[in-house]
Design a protein around this motif. Structure first.
Motif, PDB file in Angstrom:
ATOM      1  N   LYS A  44     -24.393  28.113 -22.637  1.00 48.18           N
ATOM      2  CA  LYS A  44     -24.852  27.903 -21.267  1.00 48.18           C
ATOM      3  C   LYS A  44     -23.706  27.484 -20.350  1.00 48.18           C
ATOM      4  O   LYS A  44     -23.582  27.976 -19.222  1.00 48.18           O
ATOM      5  N   GLN A  89     -25.641   7.454 -16.870  1.00 45.34           N
ATOM      6  CA  GLN A  89     -25.677   8.814 -17.424  1.00 45.34           C
ATOM      7  C   GLN A  89     -27.047   9.414 -17.107  1.00 45.34           C
ATOM      8  O   GLN A  89     -27.972   9.346 -17.907  1.00 45.34           O
ATOM      9  N   MET A  93     -23.492  15.790 -16.771  1.00 38.62           N
ATOM     10  CA  MET A  93     -23.344  16.393 -18.096  1.00 38.62           C
ATOM     11  C   MET A  93     -23.777  17.850 -18.069  1.00 38.62           C
ATOM     12  O   MET A  93     -24.667  18.216 -17.301  1.00 38.62           O
ATOM     13  N   ASN A  94     -23.148  18.659 -18.923  1.00 41.01           N
ATOM     14  CA  ASN A  94     -23.706  19.986 -19.151  1.00 41.01           C
ATOM     15  C   ASN A  94     -24.918  19.841 -20.061  1.00 41.01           C
ATOM     16  O   ASN A  94     -24.887  19.124 -21.064  1.00 41.01           O
ATOM     17  N   GLU A  95     -26.001  20.470 -19.686  1.00 47.01           N
ATOM     18  CA  GLU A  95     -27.301  20.258 -20.306  1.00 47.01           C
ATOM     19  C   GLU A  95     -27.265  20.461 -21.818  1.00 47.01           C
ATOM     20  O   GLU A  95     -26.907  21.526 -22.316  1.00 47.01           O
ATOM     21  N   ASN A  96     -27.632  19.380 -22.537  1.00 51.93           N
ATOM     22  CA  ASN A  96     -27.694  19.389 -24.007  1.00 51.93           C
ATOM     23  C   ASN A  96     -26.370  19.777 -24.659  1.00 51.93           C
ATOM     24  O   ASN A  96     -26.332  20.112 -25.850  1.00 51.93           O
ATOM     25  N   GLU A 150     -24.691  22.439 -24.482  1.00 51.15           N
ATOM     26  CA  GLU A 150     -24.825  23.775 -25.071  1.00 51.15           C
ATOM     27  C   GLU A 150     -23.666  24.668 -24.631  1.00 51.15           C
ATOM     28  O   GLU A 150     -23.475  24.933 -23.445  1.00 51.15           O
ATOM     29  N   TYR A 205     -29.636  17.994 -10.893  1.00 49.53           N
ATOM     30  CA  TYR A 205     -30.867  17.209 -10.954  1.00 49.53           C
ATOM     31  C   TYR A 205     -30.605  15.891 -11.669  1.00 49.53           C
ATOM     32  O   TYR A 205     -29.703  15.769 -12.484  1.00 49.53           O
ATOM     33  N   GLY A 206     -31.412  14.911 -11.319  1.00 51.44           N
ATOM     34  CA  GLY A 206     -31.256  13.561 -11.849  1.00 51.44           C
ATOM     35  C   GLY A 206     -31.361  12.550 -10.729  1.00 51.44           C
ATOM     36  O   GLY A 206     -31.384  12.915  -9.535  1.00 51.44           O
ATOM     37  N   SER A 251     -27.576  16.076 -14.565  1.00 52.28           N
ATOM     38  CA  SER A 251     -27.173  17.328 -15.196  1.00 52.28           C
ATOM     39  C   SER A 251     -27.377  18.437 -14.169  1.00 52.28           C
ATOM     40  O   SER A 251     -27.632  18.161 -12.990  1.00 52.28           O
ATOM     41  N   PHE A 252     -27.279  19.703 -14.598  1.00 52.18           N
ATOM     42  CA  PHE A 252     -27.391  20.802 -13.651  1.00 52.18           C
ATOM     43  C   PHE A 252     -27.837  22.066 -14.377  1.00 52.18           C
ATOM     44  O   PHE A 252     -27.715  22.196 -15.591  1.00 52.18           O
ATOM     45  N   THR A 253     -28.350  22.998 -13.612  1.00 50.03           N
ATOM     46  CA  THR A 253     -28.811  24.265 -14.163  1.00 50.03           C
ATOM     47  C   THR A 253     -27.668  25.278 -14.193  1.00 50.03           C
ATOM     48  O   THR A 253     -26.594  25.046 -13.638  1.00 50.03           O
TER      49      THR A 253
END
Length: 341
Positions: free
Chosen positions: A95, A53, A87-90, A92, A64-65, A56-58
């Motif tokens: 977003k 795990q 994963m979707n960041e945090n 959220e 990135y990772g 993630s991505f912007t």
């Protein structure tokens, strides 16, 4: 003598129920920690799919990772499939909602995932997108459809992590907000059609915000397997199994008195038991161990996942003819689960 007998019984149960000759595909999750490599080196021969795990991505779709190059080399050397998580960041909601409304960002994500997988020698990817919100259901399904088609062009696999379709006992139902934000975005039938398999995250029956109880009782896990199989072919379903334990105590959260909990590794749970001088009791109906203690005058309640409870869940996976099991996560487990692997 009694302890030796119990360990022996666990070994027999594991050998008979978990790892018969017909087998189950064993996917094991891991995170980027200083001991990740040594943990994997120790257990690699008991694993078919390694799922770090780490990605993630912007909002613009830039991935990135990184997987530790030593882990990549180890997996290649031992012939194990690498399927990292994205994963979707945090987790959220707003977003990811914006990302799913941006076709260019999605195209950038898909292109990046293909490029990274081919460069690093990954076997594919698992999407772990959570808290999408009900309004993102169709957009997420469409992203999965497009990604699956593109990955197949390069002989890469895709799996999707999905949350349980039912909630905590006794109601077996989520509150409306939790259902809309967390459960409803997954079109299980469509996701199964446009992926190689789904991992059903069969845990957190009781959470940090609920009353104390099993993380994944036997009856609850069987119930969500049965529900998932309404939409998902059994050969496309991997049963997510927790390896962690959870400790509850009474506390105050958001200015309200409520249960507060934290997750523990098996080693952490054993340390708590030793400190408390407490003994565990086996709950036959739930198929888990629990114990009660006290700290500073406040009662504490421990529900444990260990070798015996895992064996029961794996037996369910075999009884229903599922594709395999997905263990969350390496480093949290009772080491006895590996004895027969």
């Amino acid at each position: 003598m009694a302890w030796a007998l119990r360990v022996g019984c666990v070994g027999i149960l594991l050998a008979g129920a978990l790892w018969g000759k017909e087998g189950l595909e064993r996917l094991v999750y891991m995170v980027d920690r200083s001991d990740s490599l040594s943990l994997l080196q120790e257990r690699i021969d008991s694993i078919e799919v390694v799922a770090p795990q780490v990605f993630s991505f912007t909002l613009e779709g830039t991935v990135y990772g990184e997987v530790d190059p030593r882990i990549i080399a180890l997996a290649k050397e031992r012939g194990k499939k690498l399927m990292p998580l994205v994963m979707n960041e945090n987790f959220e909601k707003e977003k990811i909602k914006a990302f799913l409304a941006n076709p260019k960002a999605q195209e950038r994500l898909i292109g990046s995932l293909i490029k990274i997988a081919l460069k690093e020698g990954f076997g594919g990817w698992q999407l772990d997108f959570e808290h999408l919100g009900i309004t993102s259901k169709e957009a997420y399904t469409q992203l999965v459809r497009q990604l699956y088609a593109r990955l197949k062009e390069h002989h890469l696999s895709l799996s999707i992590a999905v949350v349980p379709p039912r909630g905590e006992e006794p109601k077996n139902a989520y509150g409306a907000k939790v259902f809309e934000d967390w459960v409803s975005p997954y079109d299980l039938k469509a996701l199964a059609e446009h992926s190689d398999f789904l991992t059903l995250m069969a845990y957190d029956q009781h959470t940090g915000g609920s009353t104390p109880g099993p993380i994944a009782s036997r009856a609850w896990v069987e119930g969500i397997i049965q529900e998932a199989l309404i939409w998902v072919p059994k050969e496309k379903l991997s049963l997510g199994i927790p390896l962690y334990s959870r400790l509850w105590h009474a506390g105050i959260k958001e200015e309200k008195m409520r249960g507060v909990a934290k997750s523990l590794t098996f080693a952490g749970a054993m340390d708590w038991l030793e400190r408390q001088g407490a003994e565990t009791l086996w709950l036959e109906r739930d198929g888990v161990k629990w114990a009660m203690g006290e700290r500073g005058g406040v009662k504490e309640y421990l529900f444990m996942e260990e070798a015996r409870s895992l064996a029961l869940k794996v037996e369910l996976a075999k009884r229903y003819g599922l594709r395999g099991i997905s263990l969350w996560r390496l480093g949290q487990e009772d080491p006895r689960i590996w004895d027969e692997l």
